[in-house]
Design a protein around this motif. Structure first.
Motif, PDB file in Angstrom:
ATOM      1  N   LEU A 156       0.834  -1.191   0.000  1.00 11.71           N
ATOM      2  CA  LEU A 156       0.000   0.000   0.000  1.00 11.71           C
ATOM      3  C   LEU A 156       0.879   1.256   0.000  1.00 11.71           C
ATOM      4  CD1 LEU A 156      -2.557  -1.161   2.726  1.00 11.71           C
ATOM      5  CD2 LEU A 156      -2.703  -1.469   0.250  1.00 11.71           C
ATOM      6  N   PHE A 157       0.232   2.404  -0.040  1.00 12.55           N
ATOM      7  CA  PHE A 157       0.854   3.724   0.091  1.00 12.55           C
ATOM      8  C   PHE A 157       1.561   4.224  -1.167  1.00 12.55           C
ATOM      9  CE2 PHE A 157       1.316   1.700   4.389  1.00 12.55           C
ATOM     10  CZ  PHE A 157       0.273   2.374   4.988  1.00 12.55           C
ATOM     11  N   ALA A 158       1.621   3.424  -2.228  1.00  7.74           N
ATOM     12  CA  ALA A 158       2.310   3.882  -3.437  1.00  7.74           C
ATOM     13  C   ALA A 158       1.563   5.059  -4.065  1.00  7.74           C
ATOM     14  CB  ALA A 158       2.427   2.745  -4.443  1.00  7.74           C
ATOM     15  N   ALA A 159       2.285   6.131  -4.356  1.00  8.73           N
ATOM     16  CA  ALA A 159       1.680   7.311  -4.983  1.00  8.73           C
ATOM     17  C   ALA A 159       1.536   7.096  -6.478  1.00  8.73           C
ATOM     18  CB  ALA A 159       2.542   8.533  -4.712  1.00  8.73           C
ATOM     19  N   PRO A 160       0.491   7.657  -7.108  1.00 11.07           N
ATOM     20  CA  PRO A 160       0.348   7.552  -8.560  1.00 11.07           C
ATOM     21  C   PRO A 160       1.447   8.341  -9.256  1.00 11.07           C
ATOM     22  CG  PRO A 160      -1.295   9.051  -7.666  1.00 11.07           C
ATOM     23  CD  PRO A 160      -0.625   8.406  -6.489  1.00 11.07           C
ATOM     24  N   PRO A 161       1.778   7.997 -10.491  1.00  3.27           N
ATOM     25  CA  PRO A 161       2.865   8.692 -11.205  1.00  3.27           C
ATOM     26  C   PRO A 161       2.605  10.178 -11.406  1.00  3.27           C
ATOM     27  CG  PRO A 161       1.638   7.239 -12.682  1.00  3.27           C
ATOM     28  CD  PRO A 161       1.197   6.912 -11.298  1.00  3.27           C
ATOM     29  N   GLU A 162       1.342  10.583 -11.326  1.00  9.66           N
ATOM     30  CA  GLU A 162       1.007  12.000 -11.505  1.00  9.66           C
ATOM     31  C   GLU A 162       1.400  12.860 -10.303  1.00  9.66           C
ATOM     32  OE1 GLU A 162      -1.495   9.577 -14.197  1.00  9.66           O
ATOM     33  OE2 GLU A 162      -1.054   9.512 -12.043  1.00  9.66           O
ATOM     34  N   GLU A 163       1.727  12.215  -9.171  1.00  7.08           N
ATOM     35  CA  GLU A 163       2.092  12.975  -7.973  1.00  7.08           C
ATOM     36  C   GLU A 163       3.582  13.309  -8.000  1.00  7.08           C
ATOM     37  OE1 GLU A 163       2.200  12.356  -3.125  1.00  7.08           O
ATOM     38  OE2 GLU A 163       0.584  11.435  -4.285  1.00  7.08           O
ATOM     39  N   PRO A 164       3.931  14.578  -7.849  1.00  2.24           N
ATOM     40  CA  PRO A 164       5.355  14.962  -7.849  1.00  2.24           C
ATOM     41  C   PRO A 164       6.119  14.276  -6.717  1.00  2.24           C
ATOM     42  CG  PRO A 164       3.943  16.900  -8.042  1.00  2.24           C
ATOM     43  CD  PRO A 164       3.045  15.741  -7.710  1.00  2.24           C
ATOM     44  N   PHE A 224       7.377  14.813   6.149  1.00  2.00           N
ATOM     45  CA  PHE A 224       6.619  14.178   5.067  1.00  2.00           C
ATOM     46  C   PHE A 224       5.287  14.881   4.847  1.00  2.00           C
ATOM     47  CE2 PHE A 224       4.108  10.596   3.220  1.00  2.00           C
ATOM     48  CZ  PHE A 224       4.910  10.373   2.106  1.00  2.00           C
ATOM     49  N   GLY A 225       4.615  15.244   5.946  1.00  2.00           N
ATOM     50  CA  GLY A 225       3.342  15.951   5.818  1.00  2.00           C
ATOM     51  C   GLY A 225       3.511  17.305   5.170  1.00  2.00           C
ATOM     52  N   ALA A 226       4.566  18.043   5.574  1.00  2.00           N
ATOM     53  CA  ALA A 226       4.822  19.344   4.975  1.00  2.00           C
ATOM     54  C   ALA A 226       5.138  19.209   3.484  1.00  2.00           C
ATOM     55  CB  ALA A 226       5.975  20.035   5.704  1.00  2.00           C
ATOM     56  N   MET A 227       5.941  18.220   3.136  1.00  2.00           N
ATOM     57  CA  MET A 227       6.268  17.988   1.721  1.00  2.00           C
ATOM     58  C   MET A 227       5.025  17.666   0.908  1.00  2.00           C
ATOM     59  SD  MET A 227       8.645  15.002   0.031  1.00  2.00           S
ATOM     60  CE  MET A 227       7.310  13.801   0.149  1.00  2.00           C
ATOM     61  N   ASN A 228       4.091  16.959   1.528  1.00  3.47           N
ATOM     62  CA  ASN A 228       2.876  16.571   0.818  1.00  3.47           C
ATOM     63  C   ASN A 228       1.984  17.746   0.450  1.00  3.47           C
ATOM     64  OD1 ASN A 228       3.430  13.874   0.632  1.00  3.47           O
ATOM     65  ND2 ASN A 228       2.223  13.259   2.397  1.00  3.47           N
ATOM     66  N   TYR A 229       2.207  18.898   1.097  1.00  3.92           N
ATOM     67  CA  TYR A 229       1.460  20.079   0.654  1.00  3.92           C
ATOM     68  C   TYR A 229       1.839  20.416  -0.790  1.00  3.92           C
ATOM     69  CZ  TYR A 229      -0.775  21.215   5.056  1.00  3.92           C
ATOM     70  OH  TYR A 229      -1.583  21.188   6.161  1.00  3.92           O
ATOM     71  N   PHE A 230       3.073  20.190  -1.136  1.00  9.82           N
ATOM     72  CA  PHE A 230       3.494  20.381  -2.539  1.00  9.82           C
ATOM     73  C   PHE A 230       3.051  19.212  -3.409  1.00  9.82           C
ATOM     74  CE2 PHE A 230       6.740  19.241  -5.744  1.00  9.82           C
ATOM     75  CZ  PHE A 230       6.488  20.268  -6.658  1.00  9.82           C
ATOM     76  N   THR A 231       3.318  17.987  -2.948  1.00 10.24           N
ATOM     77  CA  THR A 231       3.028  16.829  -3.798  1.00 10.24           C
ATOM     78  C   THR A 231       1.528  16.635  -4.028  1.00 10.24           C
ATOM     79  OG1 THR A 231       3.006  15.277  -1.920  1.00 10.24           O
ATOM     80  CG2 THR A 231       5.124  15.685  -2.985  1.00 10.24           C
ATOM     81  N   HIS A 232       0.708  16.893  -3.008  1.00  8.16           N
ATOM     82  CA  HIS A 232      -0.735  16.720  -3.180  1.00  8.16           C
ATOM     83  C   HIS A 232      -1.341  17.824  -4.037  1.00  8.16           C
ATOM     84  CE1 HIS A 232      -1.533  13.772   0.395  1.00  8.16           C
ATOM     85  NE2 HIS A 232      -0.589  13.371  -0.418  1.00  8.16           N
ATOM     86  N   ILE A 233      -0.831  19.035  -3.888  1.00  2.92           N
ATOM     87  CA  ILE A 233      -1.289  20.114  -4.782  1.00  2.92           C
ATOM     88  C   ILE A 233      -0.917  19.764  -6.215  1.00  2.92           C
ATOM     89  CG2 ILE A 233      -0.902  22.519  -5.449  1.00  2.92           C
ATOM     90  CD1 ILE A 233      -0.603  23.145  -2.444  1.00  2.92           C
TER      91      ILE A 233
END
Length: 241
Positions: A156-164, A224-233
Motif C-alpha cells: 500500500l501507500f504507493a503514490a500515482p505517477p502523476e504525484e510529484p 513528510f506531511g509538509a512535503m505533501n502540501y506540494f506533492t498533493h497540490i
C-alpha cells in the motif's frame, strides 16, 4: 489519470503534520518534566489541544464518511482516519487533565510559576492519571503495527505517477510501502510500550525506546506531511478534469 476532486477530500497533509508535532510535544514535555522545568501547564494543555482538535475532527470525518473511497483508496480511510481520531481524542484528554491540574494547583496554593514545584507534583500524580487511557493508546499501537504489516503485505501507500516526488517511485510500490509502514510500526511500538513507562521507577531502556520511536516518527511525520502540501497540490493539478 483523471480524478473528480469534487467528490472527495484529501487532508492527510495536516493530519501528518499534527501527528508529528504532537509526538514531538510529548517527547519535549517528558524532557522538561524530567528536568523539573515544566513551566506553565496551561501552555502545554493548549499545545496538546491544538493538534488534538485537528486530528479529532479530520479523523472523525474520514472514519465516518470514507472520502478516499471515492477515488479508489477505501483502505486509506481506515489507515489514516481511525488512528488520527484515536490520537486526537487522547491528546484532548491529556489537555483537559493538564488544564485541570493547573487549576487544582492554584486552588491548593501551589506557586504555578515555580517550575520545580509543579514538576515535582506532576511526577507524583501524572503516571496514575495517564495510566487508564494509556491502555487504549497501547491497543491502538498494536493496531498501528498491524497496519504496517498490511502495508507491506499488500504494498500500500504507493503514490500515482502523476504525484510529484513520491510519484517517481510509482513503479516500485515497495519503496513507499516500507517507508510508511515503518513509520507506523515505530509509532505503534512506542504506543504499545507507553503503559510500561508510567511507573514510579520505569526502566530507562523502555523510556529510551519510546523516546526514540516517537522522536524519529515525529520528525518524519512533520517533514513528510509538509512535503505533501506540494506533492498533493501537484497531484490535484495533474489530475484535474
Amino acid at each position: 489519470m483523471v480524478i473528480d476532486w469534487s467528490v472527495t477530500q484529501v487532508y492527510n497533509t495536516i493530519m501528518a503534520v499534527a501527528t508529528g508535532v504532537a509526538l514531538l510535544l510529548i517527547i519535549r514535555f517528558g524532557k522538561h518534566l524530567r528536568r523539573e522545568k515544566i513551566g506553565q501547564l496551561e501552555g502545554w494543555a493548549i499545545g496538546f489541544a491544538v493538534p488534538g482538535f485537528i486530528l479529532t475532527i479530520t479523523g472523525a470525518h474520514m472514519s465516518l464518511t470514507w472520502p478516499l473511497a471515492q477515488i479508489g483508496f477505501p483502505f486509506d480511510d481506515i489507515i489514516f482516519g481511525e488512528p488520527s481520531l484515536a490520537f486526537g481524542v487522547l491528546l484532548l484528554a491529556a489537555a483537559v487533565l493538564l488544564w485541570r491540574k493547573s487549576n487544582q494547583f492554584i486552588s491548593q496554593g501551589v506557586n504555578v510559576k515555580n517550575s520545580m514545584d509543579v514538576s515535582k507534583l506532576l511526577k507524583e500524580e501524572l503516571p496514575a492519571l495517564l495510566k487508564p487511557m494509556s491502555y487504549f493508546a497501547a491497543a491502538m499501537g498494536l493496531g498501528l503495527i498491524f497496519i504496517a504489516i498490511a502495508g507491506v503485505t499488500y504494498q500500500l501507500f504507493a503514490a500515482p505517477p502523476e504525484e510529484p516526488i513520491s510519484g517517481a517511485f510509482a513503479d516500485y510500490p515497495w519503496v513507499e510501502a516500507i517507508f510508511i509502514s515503518g513509520l507506523y510500526a515505530i509509532t505503534g511500538l512506542g504506543a504499545l510500550l507507553f503503559p510500561l513507562i508510567l511507573k514510579i521507577k520505569p526502566k530507562p531502556s523502555l523510556i529510551a525506546i519510546v523516546k526514540w520511536c516517537w522522536l524519529i516518527a515525529g520528525v518524519l511525520f512533520v517533514v513528510f506531511g509538509a512535503m505533501n502540501y506540494f506533492t498533493h497540490i501537484g497531484l490535484v493539478v495533474n489530475t484535474m478534469e
